[in-house]
Design an enzyme around this catalytic site. Structure first.
Site, short mmCIF file in Angstrom:
data_model
loop_
_atom_site.label_atom_id
_atom_site.label_comp_id
_atom_site.label_asym_id
_atom_site.label_seq_id
_atom_site.Cartn_x
_atom_site.Cartn_y
_atom_site.Cartn_z
CE LYS A 27 -3.41 2.18 3.05
NZ LYS A 27 -4.18 1.92 4.29
CE LYS A 43 -6.56 2.05 0.38
NZ LYS A 43 -7.14 1.83 1.69
ZN LIG Z 1 -4.64 2.54 9.06
#
Ligand SMILES: [Zn+2]
Length: 329
Positions: free
Chosen positions: A201, A254
């Site tokens: 991420k 993401k």
């Molecule tokens: Zn978080």
């Protein structure tokens, strides 16, 4: 063989021909709809930067879930807005926490069995400072303390599995959390609960609107000491390798559109189910353009989802899930 024998346009002449040779397809079962659960009853609070998205009380979330099931959507990803926040993120792992309560209610309703219930495992929505773990402070400096934090994450994941989560999805980006979660689940009778890891991420400006939706903006500093630097593809692959070695069953990439190359690379290298999260900022910027009449909503939405699918996503977490599923029929 070349022109004029080869004419690429021959197969583009009609919609029937185009449909026959289409390489990438979307279907509602590969879409996951995020829900933001808030305490109370009858609450459906709009999120100003995300048109059509709401904070929902559990009763309203049940209605939303029914609509998703009727549309053939694959699953839900649950986030919680607790009534109180503290340093230890009690609301994240409490047996009667907001996500746990929602999971129990959703699991009880057998008409929702077609939906895979995923729960976000993080503590930033539940800590008073808004960081994704336990914070050590020294004047104006701070650090998210890794090892005590992953113990909280493991506790959170276990409580969600107990409440009925079909999949737990850690999104914090601390080191070693997948192993800690796997161990907690396995030692407590949940060896069948899969872990969907947000393995790489990135620290992204595109999360902005989500922080309004989940009330999770850090009170000081930012998340760059744990989320990844957007410039790093090789490091992302290393993060994924480590999470898989620790026991992650699936990956969630993401953000999606600004990082399609990372998604594609992960798809090439790893043989595990891989999804992508079309994040709040991706949704909000498209909506802003729709509101001004600058983009054609349906076509732009579907093209954005198709790009993510073509880059390699098996499934897509998206705020467009309902609208897209309606179009896909
Ligand atoms: Zn978080």
């Amino acid at each position: 063989m070349n022109f004029p024998v080869v004419r690429m346009r021959r197969l583009r002449r009609t919609e029937a021909l185009r449909s026959l040779v289409r390489e990438t397809r979307l279907h509602p079962g590969a879409l996951i709809y995020p829900l933001f659960i808030t305490p109370g009853e009858g609450i459906r609070k709009p999120i100003s930067s995300m048109p059509g998205v709401f904070n929902l009380s559990v009763d309203e979330a049940l209605k939303e879930a029914s609509a998703c099931a009727a549309l053939g959507i694959g699953g839900l990803l649950l986030f919680g807005l607790p009534s109180e926040k503290d340093e230890q993120a009690t609301g994240a792992w409490a047996d009667d926490g907001i996500v746990q309560t929602a999971l129990r209610a959703l699991k009880k309703d057998r008409s929702l069995d077609s939906l895979v219930l995923m729960s976000d495992v993080c503590v930033c929505e539940y800590t008073s400072h808004g960081h994704c773990g336990v914070v050590k402070r020294d004047g104006d400096r701070f650090e998210v303390d890794n090892d005590p934090s992953i113990a909280l994450l493991a506790k959170t994941a276990l409580s969600q599995a107990r409440a009925g989560a079909d999949i737990v999805a850690p999104s914090d980006m601390l080191d070693g959390r997948v192993a800690a979660i796997r161990e907690a689940l396995d030692h407590n009778g949940h060896d069948q609960t899969p872990i969907l890891s947000y393995a790489s991420k990135f620290s992204s400006a595109f999360y902005g609107p989500f922080r309004e939706a989940a009330d999770s903006a850090p009170q000081f500093g930012d998340r760059r000491s744990y989320q990844m630097d957007g410039a790093n593809l090789r490091e992302a692959m290393r993060e994924i390798e480590l999470d898989l070695a620790e026991g992650a069953d699936m990956l969630l990439m993401k953000p999606a559109m600004p990082y399609l190359d990372v998604l594609h690379e992960a798809r090439q290298r790893f043989e595990v189910p891989t999804g992508a999260y079309q994040v709040s900022g991706e949704y909000s910027m498209l909506h802003a353009a729709f509101e001004r009449g600058w983009l054609e909503p349906e076509r732009a939405m579907m093209e954005s989802l198709l790009s993510i699918r073509r880059a390699g996503a098996d499934f897509i977490v998206t705020y467009f899930a309902k609208e897209a599923a309606r179009i896909l029929g």
